[in-house]
Design a protein around this motif. Sequence first.
Motif, PDB file in Angstrom:
ATOM      1  N   ALA A  54      -3.934 -33.176  15.845  1.00 50.05           N
ATOM      2  CA  ALA A  54      -5.238 -33.200  15.186  1.00 50.05           C
ATOM      3  C   ALA A  54      -5.060 -32.417  13.906  1.00 50.05           C
ATOM      4  O   ALA A  54      -4.224 -31.508  13.845  1.00 50.05           O
ATOM      5  CB  ALA A  54      -6.287 -32.535  16.065  1.00 50.05           C
ATOM      6  N   GLY A  55      -5.806 -32.783  12.893  1.00 46.40           N
ATOM      7  CA  GLY A  55      -5.578 -32.089  11.633  1.00 46.40           C
ATOM      8  C   GLY A  55      -6.809 -31.957  10.786  1.00 46.40           C
ATOM      9  O   GLY A  55      -7.842 -32.602  11.031  1.00 46.40           O
ATOM     10  N   MET A  56      -6.685 -31.066   9.823  1.00 50.98           N
ATOM     11  CA  MET A  56      -7.770 -30.812   8.897  1.00 50.98           C
ATOM     12  C   MET A  56      -7.211 -30.899   7.492  1.00 50.98           C
ATOM     13  O   MET A  56      -6.226 -30.212   7.178  1.00 50.98           O
ATOM     14  CB  MET A  56      -8.323 -29.409   9.149  1.00 50.98           C
ATOM     15  N   LEU A  57      -7.786 -31.761   6.678  1.00 47.41           N
ATOM     16  CA  LEU A  57      -7.303 -31.891   5.309  1.00 47.41           C
ATOM     17  C   LEU A  57      -7.767 -30.673   4.516  1.00 47.41           C
ATOM     18  O   LEU A  57      -8.955 -30.326   4.547  1.00 47.41           O
ATOM     19  CB  LEU A  57      -7.837 -33.173   4.674  1.00 47.41           C
ATOM     20  N   ASN A  58      -6.821 -30.025   3.848  1.00 52.82           N
ATOM     21  CA  ASN A  58      -7.187 -28.844   3.055  1.00 52.82           C
ATOM     22  C   ASN A  58      -7.514 -29.243   1.623  1.00 52.82           C
ATOM     23  O   ASN A  58      -8.541 -28.884   1.092  1.00 52.82           O
ATOM     24  CB  ASN A  58      -6.055 -27.821   3.063  1.00 52.82           C
ATOM     25  N   PHE A  59      -6.599 -29.980   1.006  1.00 54.48           N
ATOM     26  CA  PHE A  59      -6.851 -30.476  -0.353  1.00 54.48           C
ATOM     27  C   PHE A  59      -5.881 -31.614  -0.644  1.00 54.48           C
ATOM     28  O   PHE A  59      -4.884 -31.779   0.055  1.00 54.48           O
ATOM     29  CB  PHE A  59      -6.728 -29.351  -1.401  1.00 54.48           C
ATOM     30  N   LYS A 115      -1.793 -45.645   2.149  1.00 53.88           N
ATOM     31  CA  LYS A 115      -2.975 -46.145   1.432  1.00 53.88           C
ATOM     32  C   LYS A 115      -3.886 -44.956   1.141  1.00 53.88           C
ATOM     33  O   LYS A 115      -3.866 -43.968   1.879  1.00 53.88           O
ATOM     34  CB  LYS A 115      -3.736 -47.139   2.320  1.00 53.88           C
ATOM     35  N   PRO A 116      -4.695 -45.054   0.112  1.00 51.22           N
ATOM     36  CA  PRO A 116      -5.591 -43.926  -0.176  1.00 51.22           C
ATOM     37  C   PRO A 116      -6.668 -43.741   0.881  1.00 51.22           C
ATOM     38  O   PRO A 116      -7.137 -44.710   1.484  1.00 51.22           O
ATOM     39  CB  PRO A 116      -6.232 -44.303  -1.513  1.00 51.22           C
ATOM     40  N   LEU A 117      -7.039 -42.489   1.085  1.00 56.12           N
ATOM     41  CA  LEU A 117      -8.104 -42.145   2.031  1.00 56.12           C
ATOM     42  C   LEU A 117      -9.301 -41.596   1.255  1.00 56.12           C
ATOM     43  O   LEU A 117      -9.131 -40.867   0.285  1.00 56.12           O
ATOM     44  CB  LEU A 117      -7.643 -41.016   2.948  1.00 56.12           C
ATOM     45  N   VAL A 118     -10.485 -41.928   1.717  1.00 51.70           N
ATOM     46  CA  VAL A 118     -11.685 -41.306   1.178  1.00 51.70           C
ATOM     47  C   VAL A 118     -11.873 -40.037   2.003  1.00 51.70           C
ATOM     48  O   VAL A 118     -11.937 -40.110   3.227  1.00 51.70           O
ATOM     49  CB  VAL A 118     -12.907 -42.220   1.375  1.00 51.70           C
ATOM     50  N   PHE A 119     -11.914 -38.899   1.341  1.00 52.55           N
ATOM     51  CA  PHE A 119     -11.918 -37.663   2.133  1.00 52.55           C
ATOM     52  C   PHE A 119     -12.679 -36.544   1.439  1.00 52.55           C
ATOM     53  O   PHE A 119     -13.002 -36.624   0.254  1.00 52.55           O
ATOM     54  CB  PHE A 119     -10.475 -37.214   2.382  1.00 52.55           C
ATOM     55  N   GLU A 120     -12.957 -35.509   2.197  1.00 54.86           N
ATOM     56  CA  GLU A 120     -13.403 -34.230   1.652  1.00 54.86           C
ATOM     57  C   GLU A 120     -12.650 -33.155   2.409  1.00 54.86           C
ATOM     58  O   GLU A 120     -12.258 -33.364   3.565  1.00 54.86           O
ATOM     59  CB  GLU A 120     -14.909 -34.058   1.872  1.00 54.86           C
ATOM     60  N   PRO A 121     -12.432 -31.999   1.789  1.00 56.12           N
ATOM     61  CA  PRO A 121     -11.761 -30.939   2.543  1.00 56.12           C
ATOM     62  C   PRO A 121     -12.538 -30.660   3.830  1.00 56.12           C
ATOM     63  O   PRO A 121     -13.777 -30.728   3.831  1.00 56.12           O
ATOM     64  CB  PRO A 121     -11.825 -29.741   1.591  1.00 56.12           C
ATOM     65  N   TYR A 122     -11.803 -30.364   4.885  1.00 58.00           N
ATOM     66  CA  TYR A 122     -12.445 -30.135   6.184  1.00 58.00           C
ATOM     67  C   TYR A 122     -13.497 -29.033   6.103  1.00 58.00           C
ATOM     68  O   TYR A 122     -14.539 -29.105   6.761  1.00 58.00           O
ATOM     69  CB  TYR A 122     -11.365 -29.763   7.206  1.00 58.00           C
ATOM     70  N   ALA A 123     -13.243 -28.024   5.256  1.00 59.28           N
ATOM     71  CA  ALA A 123     -14.191 -26.913   5.136  1.00 59.28           C
ATOM     72  C   ALA A 123     -15.555 -27.411   4.645  1.00 59.28           C
ATOM     73  O   ALA A 123     -16.581 -26.804   4.926  1.00 59.28           O
ATOM     74  CB  ALA A 123     -13.644 -25.865   4.180  1.00 59.28           C
TER      75      ALA A 123
END
Length: 643
Positions: free
Chosen positions: A432-437, A403-411
């Motif tokens: 654990a993770g960090m969304l880059n793009f 499903k789609p996530l509402v996100f922003e890059p972790y930076a």
Amino acid sequence: MSAPTYVTDTLIAEDIDAYLARHQHKTMLRFITCGSVDDGKSTLIGRLLYDSKMIFEDQLAALESDSRKQGTQGQEIDFALLVDGLAAEREQGITIDVAYRFFNTESRKFIVADCPGHEQYTRNMVTGASTADLAVILIDARKGVLTQTRRHTYLCHLLGIRHLVLAVNKMDLVGYDQVTFDAIVADYLHFAASIGIDHFTAIPISGFKGDNVTAESVNTPWYHGPSLIEHLDTVELDATTDQTKPFRMPVQWVNRPNLDFRGFAGLIAAGTVKPGDAVRVLPSGKTSTVERIVTLDGDLDQAAAGQAVTLTLADEIDCSRGDVLAAADAPPEVADQFEATLVWMADEPLHVGRAYWLKLGTQTVSATVQQPKYTVNVNTLDQLAAKTLELNAIGVAELACDKPLVFEPYADSRTLGGFILIDKLSNATVGAGMLNFSLRRAQNVHWQALDVTREAHAALKRQKPAVLWFTGLSGSGKSTIANLVEKKLHALGHHTFLLDGDNVRHGLNKDLGFTEADRIENIRRVGEVAKLMTDAGLIVLTAFISPFRADRDLARSMLPPGEFIEVFVDTPLDVAEARDVKGLYRKARSGQLKNFTGIDSPYEVPHMPELRIDTTRESSEAAAERIVDYVLGARAEMWMPTI
Ligand SMILES: Nc1ncnc2c1ncn2[C@@H]1O[C@H](COP(=O)(O)OS(=O)(=O)O)[C@@H](OP(=O)(O)O)[C@H]1O
Ligand SMILES: Nc1ncnc2c1ncn2[C@@H]1O[C@H](COP(=O)(O)OP(=O)(O)O)[C@@H](O)[C@H]1O
């Protein structure tokens, strides 16, 4: 600069309400200390606690007597004993878990996470660093910048810590020598710049003697910067920086005490909000206007990042837990495929292609991770090729969500860019993770609405599509029974197709072997193919060992409820081995065949299969009859074809 005055009262010394009232105006700084045992991390924290009088008297008495008993610091107090709480740790001389301590000054409250330094505790450090505003990187002045200094710095930077303090400790042991200090700072600056760190604060200290920790030191007249506590007291907080960004508030829950009130409660992650502001609900994209900002202490005219509030909106629009309220003109992205940096935290390695729960704030989706593009050697920062991620590994990989996530890059946002992965069966946090793009892929490939729907396909065939998923050991009887079932269904005029392990492995999956990763991919592909076949209206039979529960569950989750029928062909290992239809058990036992299911590769029995066949009691013929009855029985009666 004058040293801040410490709050001298302890929690037990006063009434808790008075304590809270007196401290509630204070801002909060979370920081982490990194370094190894010998760098004097625990001693430094111990001193901060001791000097801020955040130790109870009984602890103090114990500390004094322990210090004498252990004799590590002569007759002086060994502050490290205060922090190194665990007995095992004292004996081994290492800090093994993240310990959180609290202390405060006149203007700030502090939470300090004391993280272990060893490489095998990377996951612990990541846990502590993920919520910290600042990191104190300790260096032993006699040793200078070490591999672990670089590792800790890299991790802190990776986890988005904006303020780094290079605390050059044990200055007393190098005679408070400025040249030594300057050389270490120059060395560190070189490294920091190479990984994109543009500023840090270097302080020469002695945690043991107290120099530049809570007061300026007379021993370092050449140093004109703040003491450590002054710096901690005045450094800008993340929440302050976050307030200048566009408004975002993940909805924690919908507060609906009666029909007249509907409020959306959450912690503001970024920006500010006022009544009258236009907001957008994501992922739906619907817009409305903020009516009120409700708090326990009454309505507010404005609220900002870091505050927990309830917002009411002017319109009755759909918005529930997991949605994000955002500035209407600057909303965050919505996507379902990403590149992410992952830190693996479980003993069991990442299973590429397996579905995990991905939890990002209040949003939870099912996600699969692809083979890592690379892992990072945290000591050399080299990028290495890897098939998976082992415990404590850090790697970059693509992931896909259902499903789609509402996100922003972790930076840009820790709240909307940081996530954890949870094993669906054990419920343990594994990464654990960090969304880059986001990957544009998802945005440019749209579901094509087909005029001839799956219902239309099925209706023409006058049947309800289904997947009969046979699972069991090699030689259990999957193929034999599935064949019989297909023959019977076919004879009754049903449109079927049998996908058999041996056959599919000669074509579609000929690139796959029998490692855990290959089996996961094998079953994922078969699940996808079976799903497409049900879209075409077929009754699909699959006969694969499919040894892992999580992968069978993934295949199940691709289909509408009731369409996935798990048939557990339950034949004990000794019986299957005695049959040894293909002579493979013999080969496996003699070591000629590796990774053989039941011998040196596991089989996870289904917990709640729709059907279980005990082939030691039921003939293949009887089993096939029973399965056909199930497929065409109660299930089918409930189904009326429509074209
Ligand atoms: N190491 C090892 N382990 C298990 N099975 C092996 C292995 N090597 C070859 N074979 C043969 O491959 C068949 C199993 O393939 P599957 O695609 O069903 O396996 S899995 O679901 O991916 O685990 C299986 O077929 P069945 O006996 O029909 O189950 C075997 O004939
Ligand atoms: N009740 C039963 N159901 C299915 N197979 C049985 C049964 N009893 C004995 N067998 C025998 O067990 C073997 C199962 O082999 P196969 O169907 O190829 O298993 P799998 O596909 O699970 O590897 C066949 O030789 C079959 O005749």
